[in-house]
Design a protein around this motif. Structure first.
Motif, PDB file in Angstrom:
ATOM      1  N   PRO A   1       8.546  -1.787   0.409  1.00 49.34           N
ATOM      2  CA  PRO A   1       8.017  -2.429   1.617  1.00 49.34           C
ATOM      3  C   PRO A   1       6.497  -2.321   1.674  1.00 49.34           C
ATOM      4  O   PRO A   1       5.919  -1.289   1.320  1.00 49.34           O
ATOM      5  CB  PRO A   1       8.674  -1.629   2.749  1.00 49.34           C
ATOM      6  CG  PRO A   1       9.962  -1.134   2.147  1.00 49.34           C
ATOM      7  CD  PRO A   1       9.613  -0.826   0.711  1.00 49.34           C
ATOM      8  N   GLY A   2       5.857  -3.412   2.057  1.00 48.35           N
ATOM      9  CA  GLY A   2       4.404  -3.445   2.162  1.00 48.35           C
ATOM     10  C   GLY A   2       3.686  -3.799   0.873  1.00 48.35           C
ATOM     11  O   GLY A   2       2.468  -3.944   0.867  1.00 48.35           O
ATOM     12  N   CYS A   3       4.419  -3.956  -0.218  1.00 50.77           N
ATOM     13  CA  CYS A   3       3.774  -4.304  -1.484  1.00 50.77           C
ATOM     14  C   CYS A   3       3.327  -5.756  -1.456  1.00 50.77           C
ATOM     15  O   CYS A   3       4.078  -6.646  -1.053  1.00 50.77           O
ATOM     16  CB  CYS A   3       4.716  -4.068  -2.665  1.00 50.77           C
ATOM     17  SG  CYS A   3       3.931  -4.413  -4.259  1.00 50.77           S
ATOM     18  N   ASP A   4       2.112  -5.979  -1.885  1.00 54.66           N
ATOM     19  CA  ASP A   4       1.511  -7.305  -1.908  1.00 54.66           C
ATOM     20  C   ASP A   4       0.808  -7.436  -3.256  1.00 54.66           C
ATOM     21  O   ASP A   4      -0.387  -7.185  -3.358  1.00 54.66           O
ATOM     22  CB  ASP A   4       0.522  -7.419  -0.748  1.00 54.66           C
ATOM     23  CG  ASP A   4       0.106  -8.830  -0.442  1.00 54.66           C
ATOM     24  OD1 ASP A   4       0.786  -9.772  -0.885  1.00 54.66           O
ATOM     25  OD2 ASP A   4      -0.916  -8.998   0.246  1.00 54.66           O
TER      26      ASP A   4
ATOM     27  N   GLU B   1      18.186  -8.228  -5.005  1.00 53.50           N
ATOM     28  CA  GLU B   1      18.340  -7.415  -3.790  1.00 53.50           C
ATOM     29  C   GLU B   1      17.169  -7.651  -2.854  1.00 53.50           C
ATOM     30  O   GLU B   1      16.024  -7.720  -3.304  1.00 53.50           O
ATOM     31  CB  GLU B   1      18.386  -5.926  -4.116  1.00 53.50           C
ATOM     32  CG  GLU B   1      19.696  -5.421  -4.668  1.00 53.50           C
ATOM     33  CD  GLU B   1      20.883  -5.600  -3.727  1.00 53.50           C
ATOM     34  OE1 GLU B   1      20.722  -5.451  -2.498  1.00 53.50           O
ATOM     35  OE2 GLU B   1      21.968  -5.931  -4.235  1.00 53.50           O
ATOM     36  N   GLY B   2      17.454  -7.771  -1.566  1.00 49.24           N
ATOM     37  CA  GLY B   2      16.400  -7.848  -0.572  1.00 49.24           C
ATOM     38  C   GLY B   2      15.840  -9.241  -0.362  1.00 49.24           C
ATOM     39  O   GLY B   2      16.440 -10.243  -0.768  1.00 49.24           O
TER      40      GLY B   2
ATOM     41  N   THR C   1       1.401 -14.564  -5.801  1.00 46.74           N
ATOM     42  CA  THR C   1       1.494 -13.249  -5.176  1.00 46.74           C
ATOM     43  C   THR C   1       2.944 -12.952  -4.826  1.00 46.74           C
ATOM     44  O   THR C   1       3.637 -13.796  -4.243  1.00 46.74           O
ATOM     45  CB  THR C   1       0.643 -13.203  -3.883  1.00 46.74           C
ATOM     46  OG1 THR C   1      -0.713 -13.512  -4.222  1.00 46.74           O
ATOM     47  CG2 THR C   1       0.713 -11.845  -3.219  1.00 46.74           C
ATOM     48  N   TYR C   2       3.380 -11.758  -5.192  1.00 42.42           N
ATOM     49  CA  TYR C   2       4.716 -11.273  -4.826  1.00 42.42           C
ATOM     50  C   TYR C   2       4.526 -10.366  -3.619  1.00 42.42           C
ATOM     51  O   TYR C   2       3.778  -9.397  -3.685  1.00 42.42           O
ATOM     52  CB  TYR C   2       5.329 -10.473  -5.981  1.00 42.42           C
ATOM     53  CG  TYR C   2       5.339 -11.219  -7.287  1.00 42.42           C
ATOM     54  CD1 TYR C   2       6.334 -12.133  -7.560  1.00 42.42           C
ATOM     55  CD2 TYR C   2       4.349 -10.996  -8.243  1.00 42.42           C
ATOM     56  CE1 TYR C   2       6.347 -12.820  -8.767  1.00 42.42           C
ATOM     57  CE2 TYR C   2       4.359 -11.682  -9.444  1.00 42.42           C
ATOM     58  CZ  TYR C   2       5.359 -12.587  -9.696  1.00 42.42           C
ATOM     59  OH  TYR C   2       5.372 -13.257 -10.880  1.00 42.42           O
ATOM     60  N   ARG C   3       5.229 -10.663  -2.542  1.00 47.52           N
ATOM     61  CA  ARG C   3       4.981  -9.954  -1.285  1.00 47.52           C
ATOM     62  C   ARG C   3       6.294  -9.499  -0.654  1.00 47.52           C
ATOM     63  O   ARG C   3       7.174 -10.314  -0.381  1.00 47.52           O
ATOM     64  CB  ARG C   3       4.245 -10.903  -0.343  1.00 47.52           C
ATOM     65  CG  ARG C   3       3.822 -10.296   0.956  1.00 47.52           C
ATOM     66  CD  ARG C   3       3.073 -11.300   1.814  1.00 47.52           C
ATOM     67  NE  ARG C   3       1.801 -11.636   1.170  1.00 47.52           N
ATOM     68  CZ  ARG C   3       1.179 -12.804   1.317  1.00 47.52           C
ATOM     69  NH1 ARG C   3       1.713 -13.752   2.059  1.00 47.52           N
ATOM     70  NH2 ARG C   3       0.036 -13.027   0.720  1.00 47.52           N
ATOM     71  N   ASN C   4       6.405  -8.194  -0.416  1.00 43.86           N
ATOM     72  CA  ASN C   4       7.564  -7.671   0.311  1.00 43.86           C
ATOM     73  C   ASN C   4       7.126  -7.356   1.725  1.00 43.86           C
ATOM     74  O   ASN C   4       6.471  -6.346   1.969  1.00 43.86           O
ATOM     75  CB  ASN C   4       8.123  -6.419  -0.368  1.00 43.86           C
ATOM     76  CG  ASN C   4       9.370  -5.905   0.335  1.00 43.86           C
ATOM     77  OD1 ASN C   4       9.756  -6.418   1.380  1.00 43.86           O
ATOM     78  ND2 ASN C   4      10.000  -4.898  -0.230  1.00 43.86           N
ATOM     79  N   THR C   5       7.467  -8.230   2.653  1.00 45.57           N
ATOM     80  CA  THR C   5       7.109  -8.038   4.056  1.00 45.57           C
ATOM     81  C   THR C   5       8.262  -7.429   4.837  1.00 45.57           C
ATOM     82  O   THR C   5       8.148  -7.218   6.042  1.00 45.57           O
ATOM     83  CB  THR C   5       6.709  -9.384   4.701  1.00 45.57           C
ATOM     84  OG1 THR C   5       7.802 -10.296   4.571  1.00 45.57           O
ATOM     85  CG2 THR C   5       5.471  -9.958   4.049  1.00 45.57           C
ATOM     86  N   SER C   6       9.375  -7.127   4.164  1.00 43.87           N
ATOM     87  CA  SER C   6      10.549  -6.566   4.845  1.00 43.87           C
ATOM     88  C   SER C   6      10.431  -5.039   4.923  1.00 43.87           C
ATOM     89  O   SER C   6       9.495  -4.440   4.412  1.00 43.87           O
ATOM     90  CB  SER C   6      11.829  -6.956   4.103  1.00 43.87           C
ATOM     91  OG  SER C   6      11.956  -6.211   2.908  1.00 43.87           O
ATOM     92  N   GLU C   7      11.423  -4.429   5.536  1.00 45.60           N
ATOM     93  CA  GLU C   7      11.469  -2.976   5.674  1.00 45.60           C
ATOM     94  C   GLU C   7      12.267  -2.321   4.554  1.00 45.60           C
ATOM     95  O   GLU C   7      12.410  -1.101   4.518  1.00 45.60           O
ATOM     96  CB  GLU C   7      12.096  -2.604   7.033  1.00 45.60           C
ATOM     97  CG  GLU C   7      11.305  -3.111   8.233  1.00 45.60           C
ATOM     98  CD  GLU C   7       9.907  -2.500   8.309  1.00 45.60           C
ATOM     99  OE1 GLU C   7       9.780  -1.283   8.064  1.00 45.60           O
ATOM    100  OE2 GLU C   7       8.947  -3.242   8.587  1.00 45.60           O
ATOM    101  N   LYS C   8      12.812  -3.133   3.639  1.00 47.23           N
ATOM    102  CA  LYS C   8      13.645  -2.617   2.554  1.00 47.23           C
ATOM    103  C   LYS C   8      13.050  -3.024   1.209  1.00 47.23           C
ATOM    104  O   LYS C   8      12.381  -4.040   1.100  1.00 47.23           O
ATOM    105  CB  LYS C   8      15.061  -3.172   2.675  1.00 47.23           C
ATOM    106  CG  LYS C   8      15.777  -2.736   3.930  1.00 47.23           C
ATOM    107  CD  LYS C   8      17.178  -3.305   3.980  1.00 47.23           C
ATOM    108  CE  LYS C   8      17.870  -2.874   5.259  1.00 47.23           C
ATOM    109  NZ  LYS C   8      19.193  -3.458   5.387  1.00 47.23           N
ATOM    110  N   PRO C   9      13.339  -2.246   0.157  1.00 44.53           N
ATOM    111  CA  PRO C   9      12.870  -2.636  -1.173  1.00 44.53           C
ATOM    112  C   PRO C   9      13.486  -3.964  -1.606  1.00 44.53           C
ATOM    113  O   PRO C   9      14.563  -4.341  -1.161  1.00 44.53           O
ATOM    114  CB  PRO C   9      13.362  -1.506  -2.083  1.00 44.53           C
ATOM    115  CG  PRO C   9      13.637  -0.362  -1.185  1.00 44.53           C
ATOM    116  CD  PRO C   9      14.038  -0.970   0.134  1.00 44.53           C
ATOM    117  N   VAL C  10      12.776  -4.661  -2.475  1.00 45.27           N
ATOM    118  CA  VAL C  10      13.279  -5.903  -3.048  1.00 45.27           C
ATOM    119  C   VAL C  10      13.314  -5.722  -4.565  1.00 45.27           C
ATOM    120  O   VAL C  10      12.479  -5.018  -5.135  1.00 45.27           O
ATOM    121  CB  VAL C  10      12.428  -7.127  -2.651  1.00 45.27           C
ATOM    122  CG1 VAL C  10      11.033  -7.048  -3.200  1.00 45.27           C
ATOM    123  CG2 VAL C  10      13.078  -8.428  -3.080  1.00 45.27           C
TER     124      VAL C  10
END
Length: 184
Positions: free
Chosen positions: A115-118, A136-137, A165-174
């Motif tokens: 989470p939060g990785c950009d 997943e995610g 850009t790969y962006r995880n804006t969720s609260e869980k890992p992707v």
């Protein structure tokens, strides 16, 4: 499996010698400092994904050229034996499952984003395509300025010569598989 830093160093040294390039010239071509290149060649530095991409692009080779390929007809890769490359303060882990080889012209990674990785990926050379499959995610993939929202099971293919850009804006890992195809 041999230490990944040592493998990367050996392969960097081999491609540099094959192309008859000095460390100074490789530094000029890649934008990576000569001391850093020397440390990588000696296996003393574990380069980040961004640094390895700069080297690969500057030397006009695939990213996974630096990872030893297995030439067996059947290749079984136990995931627990794959050494990840970390980026973005360890919020991104890229597992090189099938490194590039000249016969197949592709490479496959499993990538985890916390989470939060950009993660901003610099454009690849012309003639490179990426195929993303979410396992997943949920995540966002930004290509040029277009945002694609992807969830488990979704897939997306694109010409990778654009900023992305790969962006995880969720609260869980992707987790996703990234297939990079070099058709030129």
């Amino acid at each position: 499996m041999e230490n990944l830093s040592v493998i990367i160093g050996k392969n960097l040294y081999d491609i540099r010698k094959k192309k008859n390039l000095s460390l100074d010239k490789v530094s000029e071509l890649t934008g990576v400092s000569k001391p850093m290149l020397g440390q990588i060649e000696r296996g003393l530095s574990n380069p980040s994904v961004a640094i390895l991409w700069k080297i690969a692009s500057g030397l006009n080779v695939s990213f996974s050229y630096f990872i030893e390929a297995n030439d067996d007809e059947i290749r079984y890769i136990p995931f627990k034996e794959v050494h990840p490359l970390y980026e973005y303060k360890n919020k991104m882990a890229a597992y090189p499952l099938f490194p590039y080889d000249d016969k197949r012209r592709f490479e496959i990674f499993t990538i985890y984003l916390q989470p939060g990785c950009d993660h901003i990926s610099t454009p690849h050379n012309d003639g490179v395509e990426e195929y993303i499959i979410i396992t997943e995610g949920e995540m966002e993939l930004v290509i040029a300025e277009t945002v694609y929202k992807l969830a488990k099971g979704d897939a997306l293919a694109f010409a990778a010569n654009k900023a992305h850009t790969y962006r995880n804006t969720s609260e869980k890992p992707v987790c996703f598989n990234d297939i990079i195809y070099y058709f030129n």
